[in-house]
Design a protein around this motif. Structure first.
Motif, PDB file in Angstrom:
ATOM      1  N   ARG A 244      37.707  39.729  36.570  1.00 25.59           N
ATOM      2  CA  ARG A 244      38.347  39.699  37.887  1.00 25.59           C
ATOM      3  C   ARG A 244      38.108  41.005  38.622  1.00 25.59           C
ATOM      4  NH1 ARG A 244      44.349  37.705  36.271  1.00 25.59           N
ATOM      5  NH2 ARG A 244      43.890  39.060  34.479  1.00 25.59           N
ATOM      6  N   THR A 245      37.862  40.875  39.908  1.00 32.46           N
ATOM      7  CA  THR A 245      37.705  42.041  40.763  1.00 32.46           C
ATOM      8  C   THR A 245      38.529  41.856  42.033  1.00 32.46           C
ATOM      9  OG1 THR A 245      35.710  41.132  41.782  1.00 32.46           O
ATOM     10  CG2 THR A 245      35.400  42.651  39.924  1.00 32.46           C
ATOM     11  N   ASN A 246      38.839  42.964  42.663  1.00 31.47           N
ATOM     12  CA  ASN A 246      39.657  42.956  43.863  1.00 31.47           C
ATOM     13  C   ASN A 246      39.149  44.065  44.763  1.00 31.47           C
ATOM     14  OD1 ASN A 246      41.737  42.453  45.664  1.00 31.47           O
ATOM     15  ND2 ASN A 246      43.277  43.569  44.494  1.00 31.47           N
ATOM     16  N   TYR A 247      38.996  43.784  46.052  1.00 26.76           N
ATOM     17  CA  TYR A 247      38.456  44.766  46.975  1.00 26.76           C
ATOM     18  C   TYR A 247      39.320  44.877  48.220  1.00 26.76           C
ATOM     19  CZ  TYR A 247      34.109  44.366  44.311  1.00 26.76           C
ATOM     20  OH  TYR A 247      33.164  44.365  43.309  1.00 26.76           O
ATOM     21  N   ALA A 248      39.355  46.067  48.766  1.00 22.18           N
ATOM     22  CA  ALA A 248      39.941  46.238  50.091  1.00 22.18           C
ATOM     23  C   ALA A 248      39.047  45.556  51.109  1.00 22.18           C
ATOM     24  CB  ALA A 248      40.083  47.721  50.419  1.00 22.18           C
ATOM     25  N   ASP A 249      39.658  45.017  52.157  1.00 19.67           N
ATOM     26  CA  ASP A 249      38.880  44.324  53.179  1.00 19.67           C
ATOM     27  C   ASP A 249      37.820  45.237  53.793  1.00 19.67           C
ATOM     28  OD1 ASP A 249      41.670  42.348  54.496  1.00 19.67           O
ATOM     29  OD2 ASP A 249      40.308  41.996  52.812  1.00 19.67           O
ATOM     30  N   SER A 250      38.126  46.511  53.882  1.00 21.12           N
ATOM     31  CA  SER A 250      37.222  47.455  54.547  1.00 21.12           C
ATOM     32  C   SER A 250      35.914  47.673  53.783  1.00 21.12           C
ATOM     33  CB  SER A 250      37.921  48.794  54.750  1.00 21.12           C
ATOM     34  OG  SER A 250      38.340  49.330  53.502  1.00 21.12           O
ATOM     35  N   VAL A 251      35.876  47.295  52.501  1.00 23.87           N
ATOM     36  CA  VAL A 251      34.667  47.541  51.699  1.00 23.87           C
ATOM     37  C   VAL A 251      34.041  46.260  51.157  1.00 23.87           C
ATOM     38  CG1 VAL A 251      35.579  49.793  51.039  1.00 23.87           C
ATOM     39  CG2 VAL A 251      35.805  47.866  49.448  1.00 23.87           C
TER      40      VAL A 251
ATOM     41  N   ALA B 213      39.025  49.353  45.214  1.00 22.82           N
ATOM     42  CA  ALA B 213      38.591  48.235  44.379  1.00 22.82           C
ATOM     43  C   ALA B 213      39.226  48.339  43.003  1.00 22.82           C
ATOM     44  CB  ALA B 213      37.072  48.212  44.247  1.00 22.82           C
ATOM     45  N   ALA B 214      39.298  47.204  42.311  1.00 21.14           N
ATOM     46  CA  ALA B 214      39.812  47.189  40.952  1.00 21.14           C
ATOM     47  C   ALA B 214      39.046  46.151  40.136  1.00 21.14           C
ATOM     48  CB  ALA B 214      41.304  46.877  40.933  1.00 21.14           C
ATOM     49  N   ILE B 215      39.041  46.356  38.820  1.00 20.13           N
ATOM     50  CA  ILE B 215      38.353  45.425  37.917  1.00 20.13           C
ATOM     51  C   ILE B 215      39.199  45.244  36.666  1.00 20.13           C
ATOM     52  CG2 ILE B 215      36.986  47.277  36.839  1.00 20.13           C
ATOM     53  CD1 ILE B 215      34.645  45.201  36.723  1.00 20.13           C
ATOM     54  N   SER B 216      39.308  44.019  36.199  1.00 17.57           N
ATOM     55  CA  SER B 216      40.126  43.733  35.027  1.00 17.57           C
ATOM     56  C   SER B 216      39.469  44.226  33.751  1.00 17.57           C
ATOM     57  CB  SER B 216      40.387  42.224  34.931  1.00 17.57           C
ATOM     58  OG  SER B 216      39.163  41.522  34.794  1.00 17.57           O
ATOM     59  N   TRP B 217      40.181  44.135  32.658  1.00 19.45           N
ATOM     60  CA  TRP B 217      39.744  44.761  31.417  1.00 19.45           C
ATOM     61  C   TRP B 217      38.382  44.268  30.946  1.00 19.45           C
ATOM     62  CZ3 TRP B 217      38.865  42.030  26.887  1.00 19.45           C
ATOM     63  CH2 TRP B 217      39.266  40.687  26.904  1.00 19.45           C
ATOM     64  N   ASN B 218      38.066  43.004  31.205  1.00 15.07           N
ATOM     65  CA  ASN B 218      36.784  42.455  30.732  1.00 15.07           C
ATOM     66  C   ASN B 218      35.805  42.220  31.868  1.00 15.07           C
ATOM     67  OD1 ASN B 218      37.966  40.316  32.023  1.00 15.07           O
ATOM     68  ND2 ASN B 218      37.654  38.849  30.366  1.00 15.07           N
ATOM     69  N   GLY B 219      36.171  42.676  33.051  1.00 15.83           N
ATOM     70  CA  GLY B 219      35.286  42.499  34.200  1.00 15.83           C
ATOM     71  C   GLY B 219      35.350  41.125  34.826  1.00 15.83           C
TER      72      GLY B 219
ATOM     73  N   GLY C 273      31.847  43.223  50.513  1.00 12.01           N
ATOM     74  CA  GLY C 273      30.465  42.973  50.891  1.00 12.01           C
ATOM     75  C   GLY C 273      29.594  44.214  50.879  1.00 12.01           C
ATOM     76  N   ARG C 274      30.192  45.385  50.766  1.00 16.76           N
ATOM     77  CA  ARG C 274      29.423  46.638  50.746  1.00 16.76           C
ATOM     78  C   ARG C 274      29.547  47.362  49.407  1.00 16.76           C
ATOM     79  NH1 ARG C 274      30.740  50.751  53.985  1.00 16.76           N
ATOM     80  NH2 ARG C 274      32.955  50.247  54.080  1.00 16.76           N
ATOM     81  N   PHE C 275      30.717  47.294  48.791  1.00 19.99           N
ATOM     82  CA  PHE C 275      30.966  47.986  47.526  1.00 19.99           C
ATOM     83  C   PHE C 275      31.054  46.972  46.395  1.00 19.99           C
ATOM     84  CE2 PHE C 275      33.380  51.973  49.272  1.00 19.99           C
ATOM     85  CZ  PHE C 275      32.348  52.190  50.180  1.00 19.99           C
ATOM     86  N   THR C 276      30.609  47.384  45.207  1.00 20.58           N
ATOM     87  CA  THR C 276      30.700  46.538  44.028  1.00 20.58           C
ATOM     88  C   THR C 276      31.207  47.370  42.857  1.00 20.58           C
ATOM     89  OG1 THR C 276      28.829  45.177  44.764  1.00 20.58           O
ATOM     90  CG2 THR C 276      29.479  45.012  42.450  1.00 20.58           C
ATOM     91  N   ILE C 277      32.298  46.918  42.262  1.00 20.83           N
ATOM     92  CA  ILE C 277      32.849  47.591  41.094  1.00 20.83           C
ATOM     93  C   ILE C 277      32.373  46.869  39.842  1.00 20.83           C
ATOM     94  CG2 ILE C 277      35.001  46.256  41.120  1.00 20.83           C
ATOM     95  CD1 ILE C 277      36.453  48.827  40.195  1.00 20.83           C
ATOM     96  N   SER C 278      32.070  47.625  38.803  1.00 19.93           N
ATOM     97  CA  SER C 278      31.635  47.043  37.533  1.00 19.93           C
ATOM     98  C   SER C 278      32.065  47.980  36.410  1.00 19.93           C
ATOM     99  CB  SER C 278      30.119  46.837  37.510  1.00 19.93           C
ATOM    100  OG  SER C 278      29.434  48.077  37.655  1.00 19.93           O
ATOM    101  N   ARG C 279      31.920  47.506  35.184  1.00 23.29           N
ATOM    102  CA  ARG C 279      32.293  48.346  34.051  1.00 23.29           C
ATOM    103  C   ARG C 279      31.410  48.023  32.855  1.00 23.29           C
ATOM    104  NH1 ARG C 279      38.369  47.374  32.981  1.00 23.29           N
ATOM    105  NH2 ARG C 279      38.023  48.786  31.203  1.00 23.29           N
TER     106      ARG C 279
END
Length: 124
Positions: free
Chosen positions: A57-64, A49-55, A66-72
Motif C-alpha cells: 500500500r502507498t499513499n501520496y499527497a495530492d501535490s505530488v 508519501a507513505a508505504i506499508s511494511w511490505n510495499g 503522478g510525480r513522486f514514487t515511494i518504494s522500499r
C-alpha cells in the motif's frame, strides 16, 4: 530503536529529478510503515508519501501524485522516493519517518522515529 539517515538531496532545476534514500538501522525495519514528510522555510511540516511494511500500500499527497514514487527494499533496510518533474514549490527539507501501523499514515502523529532530513532545492 530505529535510526534513520536520509541522503540524495541536492540542487536541481525545475523539471528535473532526484531520488531520495532513507537507510534504517535495526532488525525490525520490515515491520514499519515508512513515510516521507517535508518542511519548507516558514511553512508547516507536510505529508508527502507513505508505504506499508511490505510495499503493498502507498499513499501520496495530492501535490505530488503522478510525480513522486515511494518504494522500499526490506533486504537493504532502505526506503526510496523517486521525485520527477520537480517544481520550485517542492523545495524543502525532506525527512523520513517510521511508525508501527498503516492507519493515519499521512499524519505526522504516530510516527515514532524520524531522520535528520535532506535538503532539496529546485531552481526555477
Amino acid at each position: 530503536q530505529v535510526q534513520l539517515v536520509e541522503s540524495g538531496g541536492g540542487l536541481v532545476q525545475a523539471g528535473g529529478s532526484l531520488r531520495l534514500s532513507c537507510a534504517a538501522s535495526g532488525r525490525t525495519f520490515s515491520s514499519y510503515t515508512m513515510g516521507w514528510f517535508r518542511q519548507a522555510p516558514g511553512k508547516e511540516r507536510e505529508f508527502v508519501a507513505a508505504i506499508s511494511w511490505n510495499g503493498g500500500r502507498t499513499n501520496y499527497a495530492d501535490s505530488v501524485k503522478g510525480r513522486f514514487t515511494i518504494s522500499r527494499d526490506n533486504a537493504k533496510n532502505t526506503v526510496y522516493m523517486q521525485m520527477n518533474s520537480l517544481k520550485s514549490e517542492d523545495t524543502a527539507v525532506y525527512v523520513c519517518a517510521a511508525r508501527n501501523d498503516w492507519r493515519r499514515s499521512s499524519s505526522y502523529i504516530g510516527y515514532d522515529y524520524w531522520g535528520q532530513g535532506t535538503q532539496v532545492t529546485v531552481s526555477s
